[in-house]
Design an enzyme around this catalytic site. Structure first.
Site, PDB file in Angstrom:
ATOM      1  N   GLN A   1       7.229  -1.287   9.737  1.00 34.16           N
ATOM      2  CA  GLN A   1       5.855  -1.619  10.085  1.00 34.16           C
ATOM      3  C   GLN A   1       5.577  -3.107   9.910  1.00 34.16           C
ATOM      4  OE1 GLN A   1       4.551   2.070   7.423  1.00 34.16           O
ATOM      5  NE2 GLN A   1       2.749   1.128   8.326  1.00 34.16           N
ATOM      6  N   ARG A  18      -0.984   5.249   2.942  1.00 34.26           N
ATOM      7  CA  ARG A  18      -2.179   5.516   3.760  1.00 34.26           C
ATOM      8  C   ARG A  18      -3.468   5.633   2.923  1.00 34.26           C
ATOM      9  NH1 ARG A  18      -2.073  10.256   8.356  1.00 34.26           N
ATOM     10  NH2 ARG A  18      -3.682   9.422   9.735  1.00 34.26           N
ATOM     11  N   GLU A  35      -7.140   5.930   8.434  1.00 31.64           N
ATOM     12  CA  GLU A  35      -7.108   6.187   6.997  1.00 31.64           C
ATOM     13  C   GLU A  35      -8.362   6.851   6.425  1.00 31.64           C
ATOM     14  OE1 GLU A  35      -4.311   2.796   5.090  1.00 31.64           O
ATOM     15  OE2 GLU A  35      -6.057   2.038   6.174  1.00 31.64           O
TER      16      GLU A  35
END
Length: 794
Positions: free
Chosen positions: A255, A400, A739
């Site tokens: 990521q 998250r 999220e």
């Protein structure tokens, strides 16, 4: 099995009792449910949303553009990329003590296997031996956690490398008892010192001393939530292919590709321009492929330099979970002063966060936790201090909703505790303490767009909350050994888009089709779909003409990570900006040819020497407060609990989520559903277990670690997106969605807690009790505190 001995003893007696109840012919109606098997219906769901056909393809209900290729198995992930000839495969060797010094490593048994080529250790690292988590790539001497990499076996196949890694042995000295929990760290006063004056900067407002003096009652208590493994379906995986001129092609499930070059330079001494990082997609991320993804790439790049051949590795689930940390466990001790009507006059909290063996990403997560603790509540006298615990566990990292999830969980539990102490309905206490529009939070945020009142009232109405509350009470009065619980949770989630630069590079081809390369990474959140929709919208062309190319560090370098729920919006905004550059350049041509088709405009642009390649970067200026805006949502959860076994069935959940003006309602509803389920797993089934003697992760696979599965999905799941609520401060009126819904899983935990409370009160036990997450079957059953003498048939 750690901590489950008493549960198993209880279970033997309770199941024996349930068996008798099921066969006895005549029993009081209140105990019949103890012997009745719960027949779980199939799960079903409802969705409610609003689209705007005038802006299609924006807001349209469109499946992700990769959906068919993913579900058919055609989508290519890193491990699907064919290995070039001569590729070697790496497998980590991990330390098996929690604290001590590494004396020697013996890889002779591994190297004796045919096909095993080499063993790498710290001495093979040509430059700096540090990964992105602040831990050595391979331990040189000091071992700080059980699972720390001490080397890597290279072999001709991945299976052989994995086998050989188990044959490597190590000798240790100075082995010491480790610190393996927050409680251990508090006892040993093992903390990271961030500020010379304090362990961490407190967040305060008003005077808690004054607030306590004005209170009718003052309570103390504690609440806690554990860690969580990222558990992405694709583990850490990467491949390095050396090329000419000392160049390297890096394929990684990451990521954070923009940061990878600098860490490779640090480890190898090779300039970053020699590394080209390519990422098509990740098989899940949740933050686990941010800093955690860099160490394996460093290791195999060092191997590739040494052996001058391609190297790849895909970690086993065991190696992945032992080596890398996840969500930060948190514990809060609190003191709260209230009026008898539930008004909070003062709240003081000491919050402890487990950072693990290296502080790495913990400080920003801890600060996020502290500043978000008030959630939706205007507490005038407020003081919260924090401490980051130093333990001999994996270095915990972004997961998250980092900081936000425990903040909401801890505070919502405190509000429930207040209601239980005062014998008031929790929803009444919560609503009484809400902020109002224009109020200021303890960190100075002005709530300009507060709409929680609307969401709260709507979800109570649409879920028939008051009716179901009465039905739950009626059911509980009629059943002794199964109880229902109902809970309502609001969430205020701060979103910040600053200091998170993202870019888009747009190529318009001769036939009018468009290729967009952006700096975000597709990790399942639908970023490519939203970028394609935004591009089609701004150019005014069909979505079928848009293609999104894989990330390439040579095209969109020096950008932010994919995370924080904002990357889809930022990359869509960058694509729109790039499209506007092109539209501005062809404006004179379009004015002269008002009836020209898109294809004709492209041909005219080419004929006039206009470049058909455009780049735009979005880099929002810093703001004088913490967040650009807030996301608001609420959830109602209803559960049924088997008091004798601790089994939980989630019967219904109603969610109302404000995502502004959705760019894609299909993707956004899917994100709400998926995030909610991850939050449900966190509070219900997922528990990280460590051996208290040496810190070995016991829950290193699905035998002990239980992510939510198909039967954990609520039997009735209803998701609605708030209508007519455009966000005036974000791209296309949208809001973050990846999220915030995670925090709504707290409602399930509180519903379970309410069911347990009902049972305890009925059996003469205190209704107030300390109950930490997760609500696993053993924790639930033990909290019910059933005495065998209560197992009667009359």
């Amino acid at each position: 099995i750690y901590g489950r001995i008493q549960y198993r003893k209880n279970l033997v007696i309770n199941i024996f009792y349930k068996c008798f109840v099921s066969i006895l012919p005549s029993l009081p109606p209140t105990i019949v449910s103890a012997g009745t098997n719960y027949i779980r219906p199939l799960s079903s769901g409802k969705e409610a949303y609003q689209t705007n056909p005038g802006e299609y393809p924006l807001s349209q209900y469109i499946p992700k553009i990769e959906a068919k290729s993913q579900t058919s198995g055609e989508a290519q992930y890193v491990d699907d990329i064919p290995s070039p000839p001569g590729t070697l495969y790496g497998a980590y060797v991990l330390a098996n003590i929690g604290s001590g010094d590494l004396v020697s490593i013996d890889a002779s048994a591994a190297l004796a296997l045919p096909g095993v080529v080499d063993f790498l250790s710290a001495k093979d690292i040509p430059a700096t031996n540090i990964n992105a988590n602040g831990i050595e790539i391979f331990a040189s001497k000091t071992i700080i956690y059980n699972g720390q990499p001490i080397g890597m076996v290279l072999a001709q196949t991945q299976a052989l490398a994995n086998e050989a890694s188990g044959l490597v042995t190590a000798q240790y000295t100075n082995v010491k008892p480790g610190i393996y929990s927050i409680q251990d760290a508090i006892k040993a006063q093992s903390f990271y010192v961030i500020n010379p004056k304090d362990i961490n900067s407190p967040v305060s407002q008003g005077s808690v001393a004054t607030g306590f003096s004005q209170s009718d009652q003052v309570f103390t208590g504690s609440t806690a939530c554990g860690g969580q493994i990222h558990f992405h379906m694709e583990p850490q995986v990467c491949m390095v292919v050396p090329g000419e001129n000392s160049e390297f092609q890096i394929f990684s499930a990451t990521q954070i590709p923009s940061y990878m070059g600098s860490f490779l330079t640090s480890a190898t001494g090779i300039p970053a321009n020699k590394f080209t990082i390519s990422v098509r997609r990740c098989g899940g991320g949740y933050g686990g492929k941010l800093t955690n993804s860099i160490g394996p790439v460093q290791a195999i790049t060092i191997a590739s330099i040494k052996h001058r051949c391609p190297i790849r590795t895909v970690l086993t689930l065991n190696s992945n979970l032992r080596q890398f940390g996840g969500r930060h466990p948190a514990l809060a001790d609190y003191k709260v002063g209230v009026l008898n009507d539930g008004t909070i006059k003062a709240l003081q909290m000491s919050v402890y966060v487990d950072g693990g063996c290296a502080i790495a990403d913990t400080e920003p997560v801890a600060q996020t936790l502290l500043i978000n603790l008030p959630n939706c509540y205007n507490i005038q006298n407020y003081y919260v201090s924090g401490a980051i615990c130093k333990t001999n566990l994996q270095s915990n990292t972004y997961t998250r909703g980092p900081g936000w999830l425990p903040a909401v969980f801890l505070t919502e539990n405190i509000l429930e505790d207040i209601a239980n102490r005062l014998n008031l309905d929790p929803d009444v206490v919560k609503r009484k303490n809400f902020y109002n529009k224009g109020d200021v939070t303890p960190t100075g945020e002005i709530l300009r767009y507060w709409n929680m009142d609307t969401i709260w009232d709507q979800v109570k109405s649409s879920s028939d909350f008051e009716l179901r509350k009465a039905q739950v009470a009626q059911y509980n009065a009629a059943n002794k050994w199964t109880k229902k619980g109902l809970a309502l949770v609001p969430v205020k989630f701060g979103v910040n888009t600053t200091q998170n630069k993202h870019s888009a590079y747009m190529n318009i081809l001769n036939d009018g089709s468009v290729v967009v390369t952006h700096s975000g990474i597709e990790i399942g959140q639908g970023i490519n779909t939203k970028v394609a929709q935004a591009t089609a919208y701004i150019l005014g062309i069909p979505l079928s003409l848009i293609s999104v190319a894989p990330y390439n560090s040579n095209i969109v370098p020096d950008c932010g990570a994919t995370g924080g729920s904002v990357t889809s919006g930022l990359c869509a905004e960058a694509a729109i900006a790039a499209g506007k550059v092109f539209l501005q350049k062809i404006a004179p041509i379009r004015q002269q040819n008002p009836n020209a088709t898109w294809q004709q405009l492209i041909e005219l642009a080419i004929g006039n020497g206009i470049s058909l390649s455009f780049q735009a970067t979005v880099d929002h200026a810093s703001i004088p407060y913490n967040f650009d805006y807030f996301s608001y949502s609420a959830a109602v959860a209803q559960v049924q609990v088997d008091i004798l076994t601790g089994t939980v069935n989630v019967e219904r959940c109603d969610i109302l989520f404000d995502c502004g003006t959705s760019m894609n309602v299909a993707v956004d509803i899917g994100q709400v559903q998926g995030a909610f389920m991850m939050g449900l797993g966190y509070v219900l089934t997922e528990q990280m277990l460590y051996d208290p003697n040496d810190g070995t992760l016991i829950s290193d696979g699905t035998w002990e670690y239980k992510p939510p599965s198909v039967k954990d999905i609520p039997i009735d799941l209803r998701v609605a997106l708030l209508k007519n609520a455009p966000n005036p401060v974000n791209v296309l009126g949208s809001k973050a969605v990846g999220e915030p819904p995670l925090c709504l899983g707290t409602a399930v935990f509180l519903a379970i807690k309410a069911a347990i409370r009902s049972s305890r009160i009925e059996r003469g036990l205190p209704g107030f009790f300390t109950f930490y997450a997760p609500a696993t079957v053993d924790n639930v059953q033990l909290a019910c505190a059933v005495d065998p003498s209560q197992l009667v048939f009359s």
